[in-house]
Structure formats: C-alpha cells, structure tokens
Design a protein around this motif. Structure first.
Motif, short mmCIF file in Angstrom:
data_model
loop_
_atom_site.label_atom_id
_atom_site.label_comp_id
_atom_site.label_asym_id
_atom_site.label_seq_id
_atom_site.Cartn_x
_atom_site.Cartn_y
_atom_site.Cartn_z
N VAL A 179 0.85 -1.18 0.00
CA VAL A 179 0.00 0.00 0.00
C VAL A 179 0.89 1.24 0.00
O VAL A 179 1.82 1.35 0.80
CB VAL A 179 -0.92 0.01 1.23
CG1 VAL A 179 -1.69 1.33 1.32
CG2 VAL A 179 -1.90 -1.15 1.18
N VAL A 180 0.65 2.15 -0.91
CA VAL A 180 1.44 3.38 -1.02
C VAL A 180 0.59 4.55 -0.49
O VAL A 180 -0.51 4.80 -0.99
CB VAL A 180 1.86 3.65 -2.47
CG1 VAL A 180 2.69 4.94 -2.54
CG2 VAL A 180 2.65 2.48 -3.02
N SER A 181 1.09 5.21 0.53
CA SER A 181 0.34 6.31 1.14
C SER A 181 0.42 7.57 0.31
O SER A 181 1.46 7.88 -0.27
CB SER A 181 0.88 6.59 2.54
OG SER A 181 0.69 5.48 3.38
N PRO A 182 -0.66 8.33 0.25
CA PRO A 182 -0.64 9.62 -0.44
C PRO A 182 0.01 10.68 0.44
O PRO A 182 0.27 10.45 1.62
CB PRO A 182 -2.12 9.92 -0.65
CG PRO A 182 -2.77 9.27 0.54
CD PRO A 182 -1.98 8.03 0.84
N ASN A 183 0.27 11.82 -0.15
CA ASN A 183 0.73 12.97 0.63
C ASN A 183 -0.46 13.56 1.39
O ASN A 183 -1.51 13.81 0.80
CB ASN A 183 1.32 14.05 -0.28
CG ASN A 183 2.65 13.64 -0.85
OD1 ASN A 183 3.48 13.03 -0.16
ND2 ASN A 183 2.87 13.92 -2.12
N ARG A 184 -0.29 13.74 2.69
CA ARG A 184 -1.35 14.32 3.49
C ARG A 184 -1.51 15.80 3.13
O ARG A 184 -0.52 16.50 2.88
CB ARG A 184 -1.03 14.17 4.98
CG ARG A 184 -2.20 14.52 5.90
CD ARG A 184 -1.87 14.17 7.34
NE ARG A 184 -2.96 14.50 8.24
CZ ARG A 184 -3.99 13.71 8.50
NH1 ARG A 184 -4.07 12.52 7.90
NH2 ARG A 184 -4.95 14.08 9.33
N GLY A 185 -2.75 16.27 3.08
CA GLY A 185 -3.00 17.66 2.71
C GLY A 185 -2.43 18.64 3.71
O GLY A 185 -2.18 18.31 4.87
N ASN A 186 -2.23 19.86 3.27
CA ASN A 186 -1.70 20.93 4.11
C ASN A 186 -2.82 21.64 4.86
O ASN A 186 -3.98 21.62 4.43
CB ASN A 186 -0.93 21.95 3.28
CG ASN A 186 0.27 21.34 2.59
OD1 ASN A 186 0.93 20.46 3.14
ND2 ASN A 186 0.55 21.78 1.37
N ASP A 201 -6.41 20.11 0.87
CA ASP A 201 -5.85 21.12 1.77
C ASP A 201 -6.98 21.80 2.53
O ASP A 201 -8.07 21.99 2.00
CB ASP A 201 -5.06 22.17 0.99
CG ASP A 201 -3.84 21.58 0.30
OD1 ASP A 201 -3.28 20.60 0.83
OD2 ASP A 201 -3.46 22.09 -0.77
N ILE A 202 -6.69 22.17 3.77
CA ILE A 202 -7.67 22.84 4.62
C ILE A 202 -7.19 24.27 4.90
O ILE A 202 -6.05 24.47 5.32
CB ILE A 202 -7.85 22.10 5.96
CG1 ILE A 202 -8.26 20.64 5.73
CG2 ILE A 202 -8.86 22.81 6.84
CD1 ILE A 202 -9.57 20.47 5.03
N GLN A 232 -9.58 22.91 -0.16
CA GLN A 232 -9.00 23.14 -1.48
C GLN A 232 -8.30 21.88 -2.00
O GLN A 232 -7.88 21.01 -1.22
CB GLN A 232 -7.97 24.28 -1.43
CG GLN A 232 -8.53 25.64 -1.09
CD GLN A 232 -7.48 26.73 -1.11
OE1 GLN A 232 -6.27 26.45 -1.14
NE2 GLN A 232 -7.91 27.98 -1.10
N ARG A 233 -8.19 21.83 -3.31
CA ARG A 233 -7.34 20.82 -3.95
C ARG A 233 -6.57 21.50 -5.07
O ARG A 233 -7.16 22.14 -5.93
CB ARG A 233 -8.16 19.66 -4.49
CG ARG A 233 -7.36 18.72 -5.40
CD ARG A 233 -8.00 17.35 -5.52
NE ARG A 233 -7.66 16.53 -4.36
CZ ARG A 233 -8.21 15.34 -4.13
NH1 ARG A 233 -9.14 14.87 -4.93
NH2 ARG A 233 -7.86 14.63 -3.08
N THR A 265 -10.66 26.07 -4.81
CA THR A 265 -11.63 25.87 -3.74
C THR A 265 -12.64 24.80 -4.13
O THR A 265 -13.30 24.90 -5.17
CB THR A 265 -12.37 27.18 -3.43
OG1 THR A 265 -11.42 28.18 -3.02
CG2 THR A 265 -13.39 26.98 -2.32
N VAL A 266 -12.75 23.77 -3.28
CA VAL A 266 -13.73 22.70 -3.47
C VAL A 266 -14.99 22.99 -2.66
O VAL A 266 -16.10 22.74 -3.11
CB VAL A 266 -13.12 21.34 -3.05
CG1 VAL A 266 -14.16 20.22 -3.17
CG2 VAL A 266 -11.90 21.02 -3.88
N LYS A 267 -14.80 23.52 -1.46
CA LYS A 267 -15.94 23.86 -0.60
C LYS A 267 -15.61 25.09 0.21
O LYS A 267 -14.51 25.21 0.73
CB LYS A 267 -16.27 22.69 0.33
CG LYS A 267 -17.48 22.96 1.24
CD LYS A 267 -17.81 21.77 2.12
CE LYS A 267 -19.00 22.06 3.01
NZ LYS A 267 -19.34 20.91 3.88
N ARG A 268 -16.56 25.99 0.29
CA ARG A 268 -16.43 27.21 1.09
C ARG A 268 -17.44 27.14 2.23
O ARG A 268 -18.63 26.90 2.00
CB ARG A 268 -16.69 28.43 0.22
CG ARG A 268 -16.82 29.74 0.98
CD ARG A 268 -15.49 30.35 1.26
NE ARG A 268 -15.61 31.55 2.07
CZ ARG A 268 -14.63 32.38 2.34
NH1 ARG A 268 -13.44 32.14 1.85
NH2 ARG A 268 -14.79 33.44 3.07
#
Length: 723
Positions: free
Chosen positions: A68-75, A255-256, A481-482, A486-489
């Motif tokens: 299993v390869v982990s993704p980069n955690r969001g900032n 990202d948050i 965000q991604r 902005t994905v959600k405000r």
C-alpha cells in the motif's frame, strides 16, 4: 574599381551551395551507422531478447511484494495564506557495508582523512547522539556484520542536513563507493510551532508504512479529506537503488484553509502568555472571534505542567467545563429584562454586601468595605453585585425556578454550537428536581455558579450580543482546497436569528459598555478602542464549603460602537488573589488595542494640519542635487542659485522657502561639514584623504579638525552628531 561581374557572383553562389551539400552529406554518413546501431539494439531488446527481459522483470516483481502506497497528506493553512501544518521529508541514514562484495574495507578503516576516524568526528559533532568513540564502535559493529541496511543514527535529518552529510569524509565518495544512502519519510510539521497548536491538532503516524491518522483538532475532524486515497506499488532494485513503481497511483489529500489569522493569533498568544508568567494559573484560555462571520481568528490554550512550563496539551477552550462566574450575569440580566422581572433603574438594597438566604450567606466582593448599599439594577450589573443579582432572580423566580431555566434556554446560551473540534463540551446546569438541585441553586446561578460551560460557549453568547442579537456558529475552517482551487467554502451559519428583543439587546449593550467605563471592567478600558464586556470571578469550593481556588475571566467585544471582534480571556486557579479585571481585563485590552491598530488605516491627506506646525522643515547641509530633489518632491520652494556640489539650506519662515547657499570645498583644506548628515560628511572628508570616526546620530554638530586647516592624508577626524 570593382572587377566582380554578375557571372562571377553566380559562380560563387553555386560553389557555396555545393560545399554546404558536401558537408551535410558527410554528417549524415557519419550518423547513419550510429542510428542503425541504435535501431538494431532496440530490435534485439524488443524481439530477440524480449522474453528474457520480461522474465527478469517478472522475477524482480515477484521478489518484492506489492505494498500500500500512502498519499501525501494535505496541508493546513491560516486564513491569511500561511502554511501552518504540512508534510516535510525527513531522512534516515544507512550504509550498505556489502556493496555486492566491493565495500572498501581497508580504506574505511585506515584512511586518516577519509575514513572511520574523521567520519566519526563529523557525525558526533553534527548529529550529537553519540560521542566520537561511540560512533567508531557503532560503525565497526556495522562493518563486521556486513549489513546491507545498517542504520547510521537514530536521528532523522532534513534535506539540507542530508546534503551537508553527503560531504562528510568517506560519504563524499558517493553512493556506489561508500555504500551511504538514505530513506525518505514524511513527517508532519507545524511551521508556526505552538501557534494554535492544539486547534490544528496532531496525527498518529506509523513510520513503517508512512500511514497517518488525525488524532486531535482539525487533523482529526478532516482526517478523511487530509489523508487522501492510498495506492498500490512496490519497490524494485534498479541499478543499485530502490525505485518505487506504482500499480495504482495514490491520490493526495485535500488542503484545509482555517479561519486562524496568524497575526491575531500571535498577538493573542503573546498577550496571554505574558500575564500567565506572572500569575501562574493552572489553565489559561483566550479566543478571538469575528463578530459577523463567526470565524475563530485566534485560540490559545495554555496548560501548566508539573515542572511549571506551559503547553497546548489540551483544547480546554472547547472541551473544558468551568463555572463562568459573573460573566454569566449578562445572561441572567437578559432573562430578567425579557420576563419583565426588573428594569435597569429598579432600586435594590444590597446593604453592607452581605445577604443571608436560607441559612447561607451571599456576599459581594466589597463586603469588607461596607458593600454598595442602595443601587439600581444596572449598577448592580456594572459593579457585579452578587447580592443585587441574587435578589433580582429570587424576586422573579423563587417559586418558579423552571421559568428561569426556560428563559436561559430561550436566549440560546445552551444552544448546541455544532463545533468542528471533536470532544467539545456542552453546558451543564442544575435543574429543579435533579440530584444536584438545592434551595441554594437558584441564587447561586444568578452569579454564575452551579453552571458549567466551556469558554467558547460563553464567547458565542457575547458574540450574539455584539452581532445585534444574531447567534451564529463559531467556525474554524474557511475552505477545503485541492491544488489551489476551492472545493468547498464554509458559510456563516445562523443558530438563532434573535436571542432577545431589540429593547433588551440595547439595554444589555449599554450595560456592557458601562461595566467597562464605570464598573468592575475598568482595567479593560482603552482610550484607543472602545470596549464592552463583563468580568467574571467564581469561587471553587470543596465539598465542605472551603475555597480551593478561583476562575477569573473577561468576555466582551470591540469596538463597542461598531463591533468587529468578540473575545474571551479565562484563567483557572491563578496563584494570586483573584481580580478578573486586572488579570483578564488587561489581557483583553492588550489584544483589542493591537488587533484594532492592525486594522486601522490613517489617511494622511485627510488629516487637518496642526495649528503650530512648520510648513517648511529644517534641512541638513549636503549634496545639492539630493537636497533639491527631496524639496521638489515635497513641493517646497527654494531660493538662491546652486553651482557647487554641496549646499547649506536655511529655512525662511516669512517666504515659506528654503534658502540655498553654496559650500566651497577647497583642495588640501579640511572642509566644514557641520550641519551635514553622516553620509555626506563621511563622503566629503574621505574624499579629502581623511579617516573618519563617528560619534552619535543625526547631523554633525562638531568636528575635531577645524575647517580650513591643512589636510594631512591618513589623519583621523572625529565628528560628533546629534539630533
């Protein structure tokens, strides 16, 4: 005379073209065998030896398992765009002491400048986890083991540190001659250290497979988004290095963007910590909330450890349940006004600050000084009179306590805030008929005991008062965000459109302003920004009724006439004698003044000139062109002709001009540099061949060598400056 004819020109053009074609043909003939060789090799690899290489690839794949390869955690970002929490690559250091049987053992052991001795010295000096001898023993142990994966140190290093380590003795020989290599791991780092540390939260990280899971704060609340989606891949050894091959690529986390403002957070944290060092409370909390949006701009939790140090080990601002004390009187007064129990001018006799009710004594904070005597209801609020507030509540609700509880629920002080932070506490209050209810519960609730609530619930109620009665949900996240989009405000959410009538609201707002200007909140009064708020002090009692400490707080908003921010400062069990105004009110004032100053903008052109101002400023002597340029930019007129390099300027109040006079600098004579600035004075003197020594700042007021005396090159001249 030119003897070239048109026929000769045509002949030369043909000759040049023929030469170019010959050169081109030569280049092509040289490259053709090389290209043909490449094509033959490609054909051989693809068709002749294709099956062989496929079998080799499959064998290599089968040797290493699919992982299993982990993704980069969001900032996680602040509202002002600062990176607050991110993944940072860190490296573990290894040596392959085998190198397929080619490790240079003799060189490693015996080289004085490029072997184990010098390497151990560098590692001990810069990593610091072992002594020089300790590293020698450690590395010899690895050499004797012949390990292909021998860990050099338990410490992980940053990328810049790794690049430096690669230049250490022996390691600088490179990967394939020294066996030195690294493994990369991702660590979660907070770039602003302890700033809002507990609200951002933590992760539980398994470094073996690089998986991460949010444990506290926003890291936990948005864990599924921050974490992303795992992929599948394997590590295959290619050319002596391990290469990651993806079968299914991981998807990095979102990202948050938080609501935290790093500047306001820094102001809030520093103001609180400065007071905490003096008072040594068990817990200290401060929160700043934007009135209209509900965005939490700053939140600080300082928890004292056994050694006396402070850290954000828990988010007590959200989950801590404490008796609020007199800040709760605002809610009590609002209910009484709404129910018509009292009016602001209702007369109350608080006597000498002592009032006995059913065998228990209620006291004001100034009972030892004779109490407040006869005062109005609003004065009882300003002065935070326990006796006055208890009499109001008992008069209206002594025989119907449930009506009082219903009134508190109606104004929304207990309304669920639906906070994003996990573990958030919910207010607790004694209720008629409940196990904790007694004949003392009602009067005690009037001054904020037998009630427990977290600081953020108190703040949300005061924020509603500042927000013209609209109670809104406090939020910690502004956007998801991604890749920067902005994905959600998150929008402002209204919990209660109006907590009370307009009349009651205006009365409460006036009382909060006067509590600062005339009452117990005077320590929070500021000349630079208007503040409205209320102090709070609650006694902490043992079961036998003895006092073991206090809670002190101040909650309010600013500017009082046009609220922008609400704020609460709370301390649990400070070491000094309790005084909510001097302890928490002063911290509130500091936060309010600095945050307000940050937002204030001064438009210079709109400012009225001072009556005694000077229209023409004083000027220093110096370079003529520089002085003329500055005066021209300031639209100040000058008089006098300028033909020399240096001039003196004299203010003329009558004509509102600067009169310019030439300064003559003669060869081999010490010039007069008085009234010059340091820059011009030094330049002129050094140009004459003198060494200059400076003393003071401003303009030159004296020089050690008199003007007009002969210059002796290399001699030192001391010039004194003063404003």
């Amino acid at each position: 005379m030119n003897n070239i004819t048109p026929q000769n020109e045509e002949f030369e053009k043909v000759t040049d073209k023929t030469n170019i074609l010959l050169r081109y043909g030569l280049v092509v003939s040289l490259l053709t065998p090389i290209v043909a060789g490449i094509l033959v090799c490609l054909f051989k690899i693809a068709y002749v030896d294709g099956n062989k290489w496929i079998r080799t690839w499959q064998k290599e794949q089968n040797r290493e398992p699919v992982r299993v390869v982990s993704p980069n955690r969001g900032n996680i970002y602040s509202s002002d765009g600062k990176l607050m929490s991110t993944n940072m690559p860190m490296y573990e250091l290894y040596i392959d002491f085998n190198l397929s049987g080619r490790f240079p053992k003799d060189s490693f052991l015996n080289s004085k400048r490029n072997g184990i001795d010098s390497l151990s010295h560098y590692l001990a000096k810069n990593l610091g986890d072992r002594s020089v001898d300790g590293y020698k023993t450690h590395l010899r142990r690895g050499l004797n083991s012949g390990s292909t994966e021998f860990k050099v140190s338990m410490k992980k290093v940053s990328y810049l540190e790794l690049q430096n380590i690669k230049q250490y003795p022996f390691f600088r020989r490179g990967r394939y001659k020294s066996g030195f290599y690294e493994k990369e791991y991702l660590e979660r780092r907070k770039l602003f250290g302890s700033l809002a540390e507990r609200t951002i939260g933590y992760i539980d990280k398994n470094y073996w497979n690089n998986l991460s899971k949010g444990m506290k704060g926003l890291e936990l609340e948005y864990d599924s988004l921050l974490r992303g989606e795992t992929g599948l891949g394997q590590f295959i050894r290619v050319g002596g290095r391990w290469v990651k091959i993806f079968h299914e690529a991981p998807v990095d986390g979102y990202d948050i963007v938080t609501t935290i403002d790093t500047q306001i957070q820094d102001i809030t944290e520093k103001a609180l910590y400065d007071k905490v060092k003096e008072l040594q409370p068990r817990v200290a909390i401060s929160i700043v909330m934007e009135v209209k949006t509900g965005e939490i701009k700053a939140i600080t939790n300082l928890i004292r450890a056994q050694d006396g140090s402070y850290s954000e080990s828990e988010n007590r601002a959200v989950n801590g349940q404490y008796e609020p004390g007199s800040t709760f009187k605002t809610a009590v007064m609002m209910v009484a006004l709404e129910d018509g129990i009292c009016t602001p001018d209702k007369i109350l006799n608080t006597g000498n600050g002592k009032y006995e009710y059913k065998g228990r004594l209620i006291r004001d904070h100034n009972f030892d000084r004779g109490g407040y005597g006869v005062i109005s209801a609003e004065q009882a609020f300003w002065y935070s009179s326990n006796v006055g507030m208890a009499k109001i509540v008992l008069e209206g609700y002594e025989h119907n306590a449930q009506k009082f509880i219903a009134g508190l629920e109606r104004i929304g002080i207990f309304t669920d805030l639906k906070l994003e932070i996990s573990g958030a506490g919910h207010p607790k209050i004694s209720r008629p008929g409940g196990p904790e209810w007694s004949d003392q519960s009602l009067p005690r609730m009037s001054y904020g005991t037998e009630v427990q609530m977290s600081s953020i619930y108190t703040l949300a109620f005061y924020n509603a008062i500042a927000n013209q009665g609209k109670k809104i949900r406090p939020i910690f996240t502004r956007e998801i965000q991604r890749e920067g989009k902005t994905v959600k405000r998150f929008k402002t959410e209204t919990l209660i459109p109006s907590i009370c009538s307009d009349k009651t609201l205006k009365t409460i707002q006036s009382m909060l302003t006067n509590a600062v200007e005339k009452g117990t909140g005077r320590m929070a009064y500021s000349k630079s920004v208007s503040i409205a708020g209320k102090t709070g002090t609650a006694q902490l009692l043992n079961k036998d009724g003895t006092v073991y400490g206090h809670n002190v707080s101040f909650c309010g908003y600013f500017p009082a006439d046009h609220p922008q921010y609400s704020c609460i400062v709370f301390m649990h069990r400070p070491a000094a004698s309790p005084s909510a105004g001097s302890m928490c009110g002063t911290v509130f004032k500091t936060i309010a003044e600095k945050v307000h100053a940050r937002r204030s903008k001064i438009v210079v052109r709109s400012m009225k000139p001072e009556a005694n101002r000077l229209a023409v400023p004083e000027v220093k002597n110096g370079n003529a062109k520089s002085l003329a340029y500055i005066l021209n930019e300031l639209d100040i007129k000058t008089s006098g002709s300028i033909n020399s390099e240096y001039v003196s300027g004299h203010r003329n109040p009558e004509t509102q001009t600067v009169d310019m006079k030439e300064i003559t600098v003669r060869r081999n004579l010490v010039p007069d540099v008085t009234s010059m600035g340091a820059k011009d004075a030094v330049f002129v003197l050094e140009k004459c061949g003198l060494n200059v020594r400076l003393s003071g700042r401003g303009k030159v007021v004296s020089q050690s060598l008199p003007a007009g005396s002969s210059v002796v090159r290399g001699r030192t001249i001391t010039i004194k400056l003063n404003n």
